[in-house]
Scaffold this motif. Structure first.
Motif: not given
Ligand SMILES: *Cc1c(COP(=O)(O)O)cnc(C)c1O
Length: 198
Positions: A62-69, A90-98, A100-111
């Motif tokens: 894999i060249e790039m992983i888009h779903s680091l969470d 890698v790209l960090v996946e952000v659960n942009i609308a928070g 519950s059905s989706k993975s990804g970090v919240t905007a608050e957890e991202l930094p």
């Protein structure tokens, strides 16, 4: 990016003949099987939820992983990439609308997550990925794309060593036009290229 989930091999090869050179898959076993058919002439990115015990397969092709969470996953990708003698993008996946059905970090957890993974030598953060809620009118997704871009700008300003923020992976078949208007650098398009999944 042409997203190939549930797309058969013949149509993937047709897409390559038509000029597509970047593909995305959600399942690592499927990605691996399809990579063996296409070989290195195209790039494969991973866009699904990655289990920690599958990281060893991902780093091989894999060249790039888009779903680091999560940090634990980053540690395992880093370790496995080191064994392969490569640096995994890698790209960090952000659960942009928070949602519950989706993975990804919240905007608050991202930094915090980005600061922690920045120290991992065999892993390189290149940007952010998101999947906004589904709307029948793609205009409704615009504020979420805009929010991801502003998060990107904020992280970029921190100037964390080793962290790049050049990629914004956002936009799918129903909303990629709006995503591009809001700064997407990679749109992940399945149905609009290959037709409805059956
Ligand atoms: C399936 C999928 C896509 C593509 O969706 P379409 O609606 O077929 O364009 C994009 N991103 C992810 C993460 C997906 O799972």
């Amino acid at each position: 990016m042409a997203v190939t989930k549930q797309v058969d091999d013949v149509r993937i090869l047709e897409a390559i003949d038509a000029g597509v050179d970047l593909f995305g898959e959600n399942y690592i076993q499927e990605a691996k099987r399809k990579f063996e058919i296409t070989g290195n002439r195209v790039e494969w990115h991973f866009i699904g939820h990655l289990q920690r015990n599958k990281a060893k397969y991902a780093v091989r092709f894999i060249e790039m992983i888009h779903s680091l969470d999560r940090f634990e996953l980053a540690v395992e990708i880093d370790r496995r990439a080191g064994i392969e003698g490569r640096v995994m993008k890698v790209l960090v996946e952000v659960n942009i609308a928070g949602e519950s059905s989706k993975s990804g970090v919240t905007a608050e957890e991202l930094p915090e997550l980005i600061r922690r993974v920045a120290s991992l030598a065999n892993l390189s953060v290149r940007g952010l990925m998101t999947m906004p809620p589904w709307f029948s009118d793609p205009e409704d997704a615009r504020p979420f794309f805009r929010k991801l871009r502003s998060l990107r700008d904020r992280i970029e300003k921190e100037g964390i060593p080793g962290v790049g923020m050049e990629e914004l992976s956002m936009g799918m078949s129903n909303d990629y036009v709006v995503a591009v208007e809001e700064g997407a650098t990679i749109v992940r398009v399945g149905r609009a290229i290959f037709g409805e999944r059956v």
